[in-house]
Design a protein around this motif. Structure first.
Motif, PDB file in Angstrom:
ATOM      1  N   CYS A   1      -0.590  -2.878   9.567  1.00  0.00           N
ATOM      2  CA  CYS A   1      -1.424  -2.516  10.709  1.00  0.00           C
ATOM      3  C   CYS A   1      -2.268  -3.717  11.159  1.00  0.00           C
ATOM      4  O   CYS A   1      -2.323  -4.748  10.482  1.00  0.00           O
ATOM      5  CB  CYS A   1      -2.332  -1.360  10.324  1.00  0.00           C
ATOM      6  SG  CYS A   1      -3.602  -1.856   9.164  1.00  0.00           S
TER       7      CYS A   1
ATOM      8  N   ALA B   1      -4.748  -4.932   8.636  1.00  0.00           N
ATOM      9  CA  ALA B   1      -4.126  -5.669   7.525  1.00  0.00           C
ATOM     10  C   ALA B   1      -3.823  -7.102   7.960  1.00  0.00           C
ATOM     11  O   ALA B   1      -4.005  -8.049   7.185  1.00  0.00           O
ATOM     12  CB  ALA B   1      -2.843  -4.965   7.073  1.00  0.00           C
TER      13      ALA B   1
ATOM     14  N   CYS C   1       0.491   3.892   3.130  1.00  0.00           N
ATOM     15  CA  CYS C   1       0.995   3.620   4.483  1.00  0.00           C
ATOM     16  C   CYS C   1       2.288   2.819   4.468  1.00  0.00           C
ATOM     17  O   CYS C   1       2.948   2.694   5.491  1.00  0.00           O
ATOM     18  CB  CYS C   1      -0.054   2.877   5.299  1.00  0.00           C
ATOM     19  SG  CYS C   1      -0.474   1.294   4.553  1.00  0.00           S
TER      20      CYS C   1
ATOM     21  N   LYS D   1     -10.295   2.081   7.652  1.00  0.00           N
ATOM     22  CA  LYS D   1      -9.465   0.884   7.548  1.00  0.00           C
ATOM     23  C   LYS D   1      -9.876  -0.014   6.373  1.00  0.00           C
ATOM     24  O   LYS D   1      -9.301  -1.081   6.185  1.00  0.00           O
ATOM     25  CB  LYS D   1      -9.531   0.085   8.850  1.00  0.00           C
ATOM     26  CG  LYS D   1      -8.770   0.728   9.983  1.00  0.00           C
ATOM     27  CD  LYS D   1      -7.284   0.551   9.746  1.00  0.00           C
ATOM     28  CE  LYS D   1      -6.437   1.375  10.675  1.00  0.00           C
ATOM     29  NZ  LYS D   1      -5.017   1.225  10.368  1.00  0.00           N
TER      30      LYS D   1
ATOM     31  N   ASP E   1       2.563  -0.375   4.001  1.00  0.00           N
ATOM     32  CA  ASP E   1       2.392  -1.755   4.469  1.00  0.00           C
ATOM     33  C   ASP E   1       2.522  -2.742   3.317  1.00  0.00           C
ATOM     34  O   ASP E   1       2.234  -2.413   2.169  1.00  0.00           O
ATOM     35  CB  ASP E   1       1.029  -1.921   5.156  1.00  0.00           C
ATOM     36  CG  ASP E   1       0.989  -1.160   6.470  1.00  0.00           C
ATOM     37  OD1 ASP E   1       2.053  -0.705   6.902  1.00  0.00           O
ATOM     38  OD2 ASP E   1      -0.100  -1.015   7.035  1.00  0.00           O
TER      39      ASP E   1
ATOM     40  N   HIS F   1      -9.348   0.347   3.288  1.00  0.00           N
ATOM     41  CA  HIS F   1      -8.283   0.183   2.285  1.00  0.00           C
ATOM     42  C   HIS F   1      -7.338  -0.955   2.665  1.00  0.00           C
ATOM     43  O   HIS F   1      -6.694  -1.535   1.798  1.00  0.00           O
ATOM     44  CB  HIS F   1      -7.494   1.483   2.099  1.00  0.00           C
ATOM     45  CG  HIS F   1      -6.533   1.765   3.217  1.00  0.00           C
ATOM     46  ND1 HIS F   1      -6.903   2.422   4.357  1.00  0.00           N
ATOM     47  CD2 HIS F   1      -5.226   1.439   3.371  1.00  0.00           C
ATOM     48  CE1 HIS F   1      -5.849   2.516   5.161  1.00  0.00           C
ATOM     49  NE2 HIS F   1      -4.825   1.917   4.594  1.00  0.00           N
ATOM     50  N   CYS F   2      -7.259  -1.270   3.964  1.00  0.00           N
ATOM     51  CA  CYS F   2      -6.348  -2.335   4.411  1.00  0.00           C
ATOM     52  C   CYS F   2      -6.776  -3.681   3.839  1.00  0.00           C
ATOM     53  O   CYS F   2      -5.928  -4.541   3.581  1.00  0.00           O
ATOM     54  CB  CYS F   2      -6.303  -2.404   5.930  1.00  0.00           C
ATOM     55  SG  CYS F   2      -6.081  -0.793   6.700  1.00  0.00           S
TER      56      CYS F   2
ATOM     57  N   ASN G   1       0.863  -1.174   0.000  1.00  0.00           N
ATOM     58  CA  ASN G   1       0.000   0.000   0.000  1.00  0.00           C
ATOM     59  C   ASN G   1       0.905   1.231   0.000  1.00  0.00           C
ATOM     60  O   ASN G   1       1.608   1.484   0.971  1.00  0.00           O
ATOM     61  CB  ASN G   1      -0.888  -0.020   1.252  1.00  0.00           C
ATOM     62  CG  ASN G   1      -1.847   1.140   1.273  1.00  0.00           C
ATOM     63  OD1 ASN G   1      -1.506   2.253   0.873  1.00  0.00           O
ATOM     64  ND2 ASN G   1      -3.050   0.894   1.722  1.00  0.00           N
TER      65      ASN G   1
ATOM     66  N   LEU H   1      -5.347  -4.870   0.421  1.00  0.00           N
ATOM     67  CA  LEU H   1      -4.079  -5.586   0.376  1.00  0.00           C
ATOM     68  C   LEU H   1      -4.317  -7.087   0.313  1.00  0.00           C
ATOM     69  O   LEU H   1      -3.692  -7.784  -0.479  1.00  0.00           O
ATOM     70  CB  LEU H   1      -3.258  -5.283   1.641  1.00  0.00           C
ATOM     71  CG  LEU H   1      -2.309  -4.115   1.651  1.00  0.00           C
ATOM     72  CD1 LEU H   1      -1.495  -4.145   2.945  1.00  0.00           C
ATOM     73  CD2 LEU H   1      -1.362  -4.157   0.468  1.00  0.00           C
TER      74      LEU H   1
HETATM   75 FE1  FES Z   1      -1.642   0.173   5.943  1.00  0.00          FE
HETATM   76 FE2  FES Z   1      -3.723  -0.751   7.129  1.00  0.00          FE
HETATM   77  S1  FES Z   1      -2.780   1.144   7.497  1.00  0.00           S
HETATM   78  S2  FES Z   1      -2.718  -1.596   5.453  1.00  0.00           S
END
Ligand code: FES
Length: 130
Positions: A58, A61, A33, A99, A35, A101-102, A30, A105
């Motif tokens: 996070c 995720a 962030c 959250k 991640d 968008h997490c 992502n 992933l």
């Molecule tokens: Fe990055 Fe949740 S803040 S995937």
């Protein structure tokens, strides 16, 4: 803020790790962030028989990665491709809007692992026909 299911999958994530010699591997990041998630799948007779993940991210995720592994195992490739980020969020009894968008992933990493599997299959078939 988080459902009990999210907390459970965050605190006791299922299927963490890697699969050596996996049929397919997919990594998604992502950019906002930073991640990162990698999903490994074993495919036998078009069915996902094993799946593992590694997530640097996070809590949401980690929970969505854990949940998608449980949703995808035992499914055919075609069924697994239909799992959307909303399906993952629904199975977790919802995610806070910031959250959502997490869960992208997880869905994207699974699709990337399947794409990798398909590519390897095509290469194998090509090599066998030569
Ligand atoms: Fe990055 Fe949740 S803040 S995937």
């Amino acid at each position: 803020m988080y459902s009990e299911k999210v907390m459970d999958h965050f605190q006791n994530p299922r299927n963490v790790g890697e699969i050596e010699g996996a049929s397919g591997v997919g990594t998604e990041g992502n950019p906002t962030c930073g991640d990162l998630m990698t999903i490994y799948i074993t495919v036998e007779d078009n069915i996902i028989t094993d799946i593992k993940f590694k997530t640097f991210g996070c809590g949401a995720a980690i929970a969505t990665s854990s949940m998608i592994t449980e949703m995808a195992v035992g499914k055919t490739i075609e069924e697994a491709l239909k799992i959307t980020r909303n399906d993952v969020a629904d199975e977790l009894e919802g995610l806070p809007p910031v959250k959502m968008h997490c869960s992208n992933l997880a869905a994207d990493a699974l699709k990337a692992a399947i794409a990798d599997y398909k590519m390897k299959q095509a290469e194998k078939e090509k090599a066998e026909s030569e």
